[in-house]
Design an enzyme around this catalytic site. Sequence first.
Site, short mmCIF file in Angstrom:
data_model
loop_
_atom_site.label_atom_id
_atom_site.label_comp_id
_atom_site.label_asym_id
_atom_site.label_seq_id
_atom_site.Cartn_x
_atom_site.Cartn_y
_atom_site.Cartn_z
N ASP A 111 88.79 21.14 18.21
CA ASP A 111 88.52 20.56 16.90
C ASP A 111 87.01 20.44 16.70
OD1 ASP A 111 90.50 18.57 14.92
OD2 ASP A 111 88.31 18.49 14.67
N ASP B 195 84.02 25.03 16.79
CA ASP B 195 84.21 25.44 15.40
C ASP B 195 84.92 26.80 15.39
OD1 ASP B 195 83.92 26.26 12.78
OD2 ASP B 195 81.80 25.64 12.63
N ILE B 196 86.05 26.89 14.71
CA ILE B 196 86.79 28.16 14.70
C ILE B 196 86.04 29.26 13.94
CG2 ILE B 196 89.07 27.11 15.06
CD1 ILE B 196 89.62 27.50 12.04
N THR C 67 100.95 25.76 4.03
CA THR C 67 101.31 24.78 3.00
C THR C 67 102.20 25.39 1.93
OG1 THR C 67 100.36 23.47 1.21
CG2 THR C 67 99.10 25.37 1.89
N ASP C 68 102.95 24.54 1.24
CA ASP C 68 103.75 25.02 0.10
C ASP C 68 102.88 25.37 -1.10
OD1 ASP C 68 103.03 22.43 -0.69
OD2 ASP C 68 105.07 21.78 -1.13
N GLU C 69 101.60 24.94 -1.08
CA GLU C 69 100.74 25.18 -2.26
C GLU C 69 100.47 26.66 -2.48
OE1 GLU C 69 97.45 22.59 -2.94
OE2 GLU C 69 98.51 20.86 -2.16
N TYR D 269 91.57 25.79 -2.35
CA TYR D 269 92.26 25.45 -1.10
C TYR D 269 93.49 26.33 -0.91
CZ TYR D 269 95.67 23.06 1.87
OH TYR D 269 96.63 22.79 2.83
N LYS E 169 94.39 29.22 1.91
CA LYS E 169 95.56 29.16 2.81
C LYS E 169 96.43 30.40 2.61
CE LYS E 169 96.65 26.28 5.32
NZ LYS E 169 96.32 25.98 6.76
N ASN F 232 104.01 18.06 1.00
CA ASN F 232 103.06 16.96 1.22
C ASN F 232 103.51 16.04 2.35
OD1 ASN F 232 102.52 17.84 -1.59
ND2 ASN F 232 101.05 16.18 -1.51
P1 NAD Z 1 93.08 17.19 8.13
O1 NAD Z 1 92.04 17.51 7.13
O2 NAD Z 1 93.52 15.80 8.32
O3 NAD Z 1 92.64 17.73 9.56
C1 NAD Z 1 92.01 18.98 9.74
C2 NAD Z 1 91.43 19.00 11.15
O4 NAD Z 1 90.81 20.31 11.33
C3 NAD Z 1 90.34 17.96 11.38
O5 NAD Z 1 90.53 17.35 12.64
C4 NAD Z 1 89.05 18.77 11.35
O6 NAD Z 1 88.04 18.20 12.17
C5 NAD Z 1 89.52 20.11 11.89
N1 NAD Z 1 88.65 21.21 11.44
C6 NAD Z 1 88.23 21.44 10.17
N2 NAD Z 1 87.42 22.53 10.16
C7 NAD Z 1 87.36 22.99 11.43
C8 NAD Z 1 86.70 24.09 12.04
N3 NAD Z 1 85.92 24.92 11.33
N4 NAD Z 1 86.87 24.29 13.37
C9 NAD Z 1 87.65 23.45 14.10
N5 NAD Z 1 88.28 22.38 13.58
C10 NAD Z 1 88.14 22.16 12.25
O7 NAD Z 1 94.31 18.15 7.75
P2 NAD Z 1 95.87 17.88 7.82
O8 NAD Z 1 96.30 17.23 6.58
O9 NAD Z 1 96.21 17.31 9.14
O10 NAD Z 1 96.40 19.40 7.76
C11 NAD Z 1 96.52 20.16 8.96
C12 NAD Z 1 97.05 21.53 8.59
O11 NAD Z 1 98.32 21.42 7.96
C13 NAD Z 1 96.17 22.30 7.63
O12 NAD Z 1 96.17 23.66 8.02
C14 NAD Z 1 96.83 22.12 6.29
O13 NAD Z 1 96.56 23.22 5.44
C15 NAD Z 1 98.28 22.06 6.69
N6 NAD Z 1 99.17 21.29 5.79
C16 NAD Z 1 98.84 20.00 5.43
C17 NAD Z 1 99.71 19.27 4.63
C18 NAD Z 1 99.41 17.85 4.22
O14 NAD Z 1 100.14 17.28 3.40
N7 NAD Z 1 98.39 17.20 4.73
C19 NAD Z 1 100.92 19.84 4.20
C20 NAD Z 1 101.21 21.16 4.58
C21 NAD Z 1 100.32 21.87 5.38
O1 DAU Z 2 101.72 20.31 -0.64
C1 DAU Z 2 101.03 20.30 0.57
C2 DAU Z 2 99.60 19.87 0.34
O2 DAU Z 2 99.64 18.49 0.04
C3 DAU Z 2 98.69 20.12 1.54
O3 DAU Z 2 98.61 21.51 1.76
C4 DAU Z 2 97.30 19.56 1.29
O4 DAU Z 2 96.50 19.71 2.45
C5 DAU Z 2 97.43 18.08 0.97
O5 DAU Z 2 96.17 17.56 0.66
C6 DAU Z 2 98.40 17.87 -0.20
O6 DAU Z 2 97.83 18.36 -1.46
P1 DAU Z 2 97.94 17.53 -2.82
O7 DAU Z 2 96.85 17.98 -3.70
O8 DAU Z 2 99.32 17.55 -3.35
O9 DAU Z 2 97.67 16.04 -2.23
P2 DAU Z 2 96.77 14.82 -2.76
O10 DAU Z 2 97.11 13.65 -1.90
O11 DAU Z 2 95.35 15.19 -2.92
O12 DAU Z 2 97.37 14.56 -4.21
C7 DAU Z 2 98.74 14.23 -4.41
C8 DAU Z 2 98.97 14.07 -5.91
O13 DAU Z 2 98.27 12.91 -6.37
C9 DAU Z 2 98.44 15.24 -6.72
O14 DAU Z 2 99.31 15.47 -7.83
C10 DAU Z 2 97.09 14.73 -7.24
C11 DAU Z 2 97.32 13.24 -7.37
N1 DAU Z 2 96.11 12.40 -7.15
C12 DAU Z 2 95.41 12.57 -6.00
C13 DAU Z 2 94.27 11.83 -5.74
C14 DAU Z 2 93.48 12.04 -4.47
C15 DAU Z 2 95.73 11.44 -8.10
O15 DAU Z 2 96.38 11.28 -9.12
N2 DAU Z 2 94.59 10.72 -7.84
C16 DAU Z 2 93.84 10.87 -6.72
O16 DAU Z 2 92.81 10.18 -6.57
#
Ligand code: NAD
Ligand code: DAU
Length: 350
Positions: free
Chosen positions: A34, A60-61, A131-133, A156, A160, A185
């Site tokens: 990480d 760093d990847i 991600t589903d996005e 983003y 992905k 999410n």
């Molecule tokens: P996060 O942002 O909480 O964590 C990302 C981690 O990656 C951090 O620890 C950061 O330090 C590390 N990182 C970032 N850039 C890097 C680099 N260049 N080299 C090495 N490490 C690095 O993210 P998350 O929410 O835990 O998501 C993890 C994975 O799951 C991501 O690939 C994201 O696209 C995917 N994902 C997230 C969600 C969600 O809802 N959070 C849903 C579906 C998929």
């Molecule tokens: O669907 C999977 C994705 O879910 C992951 O791939 C992403 O890493 C993760 O961040 C998440 O993306 P979203 O954009 O859906 O999540 P976020 O929490 O940023 O926002 C959720 C919803 O809430 C979205 O419709 C935007 C809204 N929102 C978000 C923030 C931060 C607000 O209305 N106000 C806010 O301040």
Amino acid sequence: MKKILITGGAGFIGSHVVRLFVNKYPDYHIFNLDKLTYAGNLLNLTDIENKPNYTFIKGDIVDGDLMLSLFKTHQFDGVIHLAAESHVDRSIENPMEFVMTNVVGTVNLLNAAKAVWKDNLEGKRFYHVSTDEVYGALGHEGFFTEETAYDPHSPYSASKASSDHFVRAYHDTYGLPTIISNCSNNYGPNQFPEKLIPLFLNNIRNNKPLPVYGKGENVRDWLYVIDHAAAIDVIYHKGPDGETYNIGGHNEWKNIDLIKVMIKAMDKKLGREPGSSEKLITYVTDRAGHDLRYAIDSSKLQNELGWKPSLQFEEGIEKTIDWYFNNEDWLDSTTSGDYQKYYDKMYGNR
Ligand code: NAD
Ligand code: DAU
């Protein structure tokens, strides 16, 4: 002993995956790579950091030479790749960082795996967490399946989607044993308070405005993070090479309804008049390119590999709120320093 590289293991989802694998598989050695960006936090892993089957590597990847030398030195059998820039709003501000980490970083890992595994692919696995996005936005009906065409709208999701394409290309072109999952999410402990749920929990706690984008009518399908980690475990061990699995909770919420559920639970915990924190709701300018609705059909994963979510949302959100209440130091430390600059930039002085 199997050696598994987990990237992004200090982040939200990655830390839950690292914990699961370190505890469940004492005969695996888990290497957590990480960069420790703002989103990476080793406090997420204090309970397992001294386990004999765990090693942390700061790196760093985007550094391709480092990736190759790590693969040569440690001879990883498998990779679970989660490292990414993950916040949509940040991608709108700074897309290039997303291209570098999410696209270039992923290709660096693929190249290192390809170079070191080329003579013996037996037992190897490159698991890409996505991600589903990537599928874009749904209208009011229907679900994303594994057959849904890619249609990303944010920098983003475009980054992905691009990384997913590279992973499939390395499978099809070089025979690399890859597998991909696309999840909805996540919510739960250790999520950085820039994402909707922890940001709003923290703001309710501090009596700060809750910036709802647009009319709050966008819909997300929420899955408890421990269930995502469990799905990754099942897919890593049982999914055939070259496959894709969608992961989701069948748990759709309109943002504004979800926010009201959080307010109700938080007001109770804080001893406030029930619903009184609704006065904090502040409608703000919508996110550019804001996808209306995400909803996952996870029947392939459920039918083929036997995974299903373990928690109902009501229980998951209670557990999440309890975790943040019991870990106020974590919350305070993550929201000090640069967080305030980010907050002011995104939300002004609201
Ligand atoms: P996060 O942002 O909480 O964590 C990302 C981690 O990656 C951090 O620890 C950061 O330090 C590390 N990182 C970032 N850039 C890097 C680099 N260049 N080299 C090495 N490490 C690095 O993210 P998350 O929410 O835990 O998501 C993890 C994975 O799951 C991501 O690939 C994201 O696209 C995917 N994902 C997230 C969600 C969600 O809802 N959070 C849903 C579906 C998929
Ligand atoms: O669907 C999977 C994705 O879910 C992951 O791939 C992403 O890493 C993760 O961040 C998440 O993306 P979203 O954009 O859906 O999540 P976020 O929490 O940023 O926002 C959720 C919803 O809430 C979205 O419709 C935007 C809204 N929102 C978000 C923030 C931060 C607000 O209305 N106000 C806010 O301040």
